[in-house]
Design a protein around this motif. Structure first.
Motif, PDB file in Angstrom:
ATOM      1  N   ASP A 167      10.304   5.573   5.252  1.00 25.38           N
ATOM      2  CA  ASP A 167       9.733   5.653   4.016  1.00 25.38           C
ATOM      3  C   ASP A 167       9.005   4.765   3.306  1.00 25.38           C
ATOM      4  N   VAL A 168       9.137   2.828   4.340  1.00 23.24           N
ATOM      5  CA  VAL A 168       8.508   1.559   4.319  1.00 23.24           C
ATOM      6  C   VAL A 168       9.003   0.693   5.546  1.00 23.24           C
ATOM      7  N   LEU A 169       7.094   0.460   5.958  1.00 20.50           N
ATOM      8  CA  LEU A 169       7.341  -0.579   7.071  1.00 20.50           C
ATOM      9  C   LEU A 169       6.728  -1.823   6.321  1.00 20.50           C
ATOM     10  N   ALA A 170       7.204  -2.916   7.186  1.00 19.87           N
ATOM     11  CA  ALA A 170       6.526  -4.372   6.696  1.00 19.87           C
ATOM     12  C   ALA A 170       6.144  -5.433   7.607  1.00 19.87           C
ATOM     13  N   PHE A 171       4.867  -5.499   7.565  1.00 17.66           N
ATOM     14  CA  PHE A 171       4.410  -5.956   8.596  1.00 17.66           C
ATOM     15  C   PHE A 171       4.054  -8.134   8.665  1.00 17.66           C
ATOM     16  N   PRO A 172       4.866  -8.626   8.889  1.00 22.84           N
ATOM     17  CA  PRO A 172       5.056  -9.744   8.120  1.00 22.84           C
ATOM     18  C   PRO A 172       3.680 -10.790   8.774  1.00 22.84           C
ATOM     19  N   LEU A 173       3.732 -11.765   8.395  1.00 27.51           N
ATOM     20  CA  LEU A 173       2.955 -12.709   9.257  1.00 27.51           C
ATOM     21  C   LEU A 173       3.213 -13.826   8.884  1.00 27.51           C
TER      22      LEU A 173
ATOM     23  N   GLU B  73       0.785  -1.106  -0.090  1.00 25.10           N
ATOM     24  CA  GLU B  73      -0.206  -0.107   0.441  1.00 25.10           C
ATOM     25  C   GLU B  73       1.010   1.527  -0.522  1.00 25.10           C
ATOM     26  N   LEU B  74       0.817   2.252  -0.697  1.00 24.78           N
ATOM     27  CA  LEU B  74       1.138   3.676  -0.934  1.00 24.78           C
ATOM     28  C   LEU B  74       0.188   4.631  -0.161  1.00 24.78           C
ATOM     29  N   VAL B  75       1.123   5.103   0.502  1.00 24.97           N
ATOM     30  CA  VAL B  75       0.251   6.174   2.097  1.00 24.97           C
ATOM     31  C   VAL B  75       1.084   7.324   1.950  1.00 24.97           C
ATOM     32  N   ASP B  76       0.581   8.291   2.238  1.00 26.17           N
ATOM     33  CA  ASP B  76       0.816   9.419   2.976  1.00 26.17           C
ATOM     34  C   ASP B  76       1.934   9.609   4.409  1.00 26.17           C
ATOM     35  N   ALA B  77       2.618  10.804   4.302  1.00 23.92           N
ATOM     36  CA  ALA B  77       3.143  10.470   4.979  1.00 23.92           C
ATOM     37  C   ALA B  77       2.447  10.725   6.951  1.00 23.92           C
ATOM     38  N   GLU B  78       1.620  11.164   6.899  1.00 22.27           N
ATOM     39  CA  GLU B  78       0.914  10.868   8.025  1.00 22.27           C
ATOM     40  C   GLU B  78       0.339   9.884   8.719  1.00 22.27           C
ATOM     41  N   ARG B  79      -0.022   8.843   7.220  1.00 21.57           N
ATOM     42  CA  ARG B  79      -0.039   7.740   7.902  1.00 21.57           C
ATOM     43  C   ARG B  79       0.761   6.814   7.871  1.00 21.57           C
ATOM     44  N   ILE B  80       1.683   6.807   7.281  1.00 20.48           N
ATOM     45  CA  ILE B  80       3.066   6.399   7.808  1.00 20.48           C
ATOM     46  C   ILE B  80       3.342   6.932   8.582  1.00 20.48           C
ATOM     47  N   GLN B  81       3.694   7.842   9.541  1.00 23.91           N
ATOM     48  CA  GLN B  81       3.651   8.403  11.124  1.00 23.91           C
ATOM     49  C   GLN B  81       2.960   7.202  11.836  1.00 23.91           C
ATOM     50  N   ALA B  82       1.999   7.413  11.485  1.00 25.94           N
ATOM     51  CA  ALA B  82       0.757   7.119  12.972  1.00 25.94           C
ATOM     52  C   ALA B  82       0.969   5.270  13.220  1.00 25.94           C
TER      53      ALA B  82
ATOM     54  N   ASN C 216       4.421   3.691  12.123  1.00 28.61           N
ATOM     55  CA  ASN C 216       5.695   4.052  12.481  1.00 28.61           C
ATOM     56  C   ASN C 216       5.471   3.574  14.236  1.00 28.61           C
ATOM     57  N   ARG C 217       4.706   5.125  14.659  1.00 30.08           N
ATOM     58  CA  ARG C 217       4.674   5.467  16.092  1.00 30.08           C
ATOM     59  C   ARG C 217       4.125   4.303  17.132  1.00 30.08           C
ATOM     60  N   GLU C 218       2.604   3.396  15.947  1.00 30.84           N
ATOM     61  CA  GLU C 218       1.897   2.626  17.320  1.00 30.84           C
ATOM     62  C   GLU C 218       2.874   1.420  16.955  1.00 30.84           C
ATOM     63  N   HIS C 219       4.044   1.316  15.868  1.00 26.69           N
ATOM     64  CA  HIS C 219       4.622  -0.244  15.553  1.00 26.69           C
ATOM     65  C   HIS C 219       6.009  -0.376  15.751  1.00 26.69           C
ATOM     66  N   ARG C 220       6.576   0.736  16.259  1.00 30.65           N
ATOM     67  CA  ARG C 220       7.381   0.261  16.453  1.00 30.65           C
ATOM     68  C   ARG C 220       8.078   1.916  17.066  1.00 30.65           C
ATOM     69  N   GLY C 221       6.985   2.553  18.009  1.00 31.23           N
ATOM     70  CA  GLY C 221       7.571   3.802  18.476  1.00 31.23           C
ATOM     71  C   GLY C 221       8.415   4.799  18.614  1.00 31.23           C
TER      72      GLY C 221
END
Length: 121
Positions: free
Chosen positions: A55-61, A33-42, A44-49
């Protein structure tokens, strides 16, 4: 067995498929998914503190090991605004989904990333 790339933007499917082939992942589903800065910041905050855009986050299952049913590799979230190369970000994120971690390995992930990108050129 097949790889389901229906939830990957068309312009990134070749890069994602090449990355999966390079690591030997022959089946499964993943989303990009391509997202804006606000979404990726949220995210990054929620999942990585880390309260900053990235630039990129990965959520493996499921990873690449055996599964009882259809494999769900996970999701890659990319913020084009913070990328120098969206294709590179996609490759990077997919490698994370497949268990690679450049923060703990001996350069294998970034070497694999370079090889995949070279093959796409």
């Amino acid at each position: 067995m097949t790889v389901d790339l229906a939830d990957v933007p068309v312009e990134l499917r070749d890069a994602v498929a090449a990355t999966l082939a390079a690591v030997g992942a022959a089946d499964g589903h993943l989303g990009v998914e391509l997202v804006d800065a606000e979404r990726i910041q949220a995210l990054n905050r929620e999942h990585r503190g880390k309260d900053a855009p990235t630039d990129v986050l990965a959520f493996p299952l499921d990873g690449t090991g055996p599964t009882a049913g259809p494999r769900e590799l996970g999701d890659v979230v990319i913020c084009p605004q913070y990328c120098t190369d969206i294709t590179e970000a996609a490759v990077h994120g997919v490698l994370h989904l497949c268990g690679y971690d450049h923060e703990t390995d001996q350069g294998e992930m970034l070497g694999m990333q370079a090889n995949v990108l070279e093959g796409l050129a």
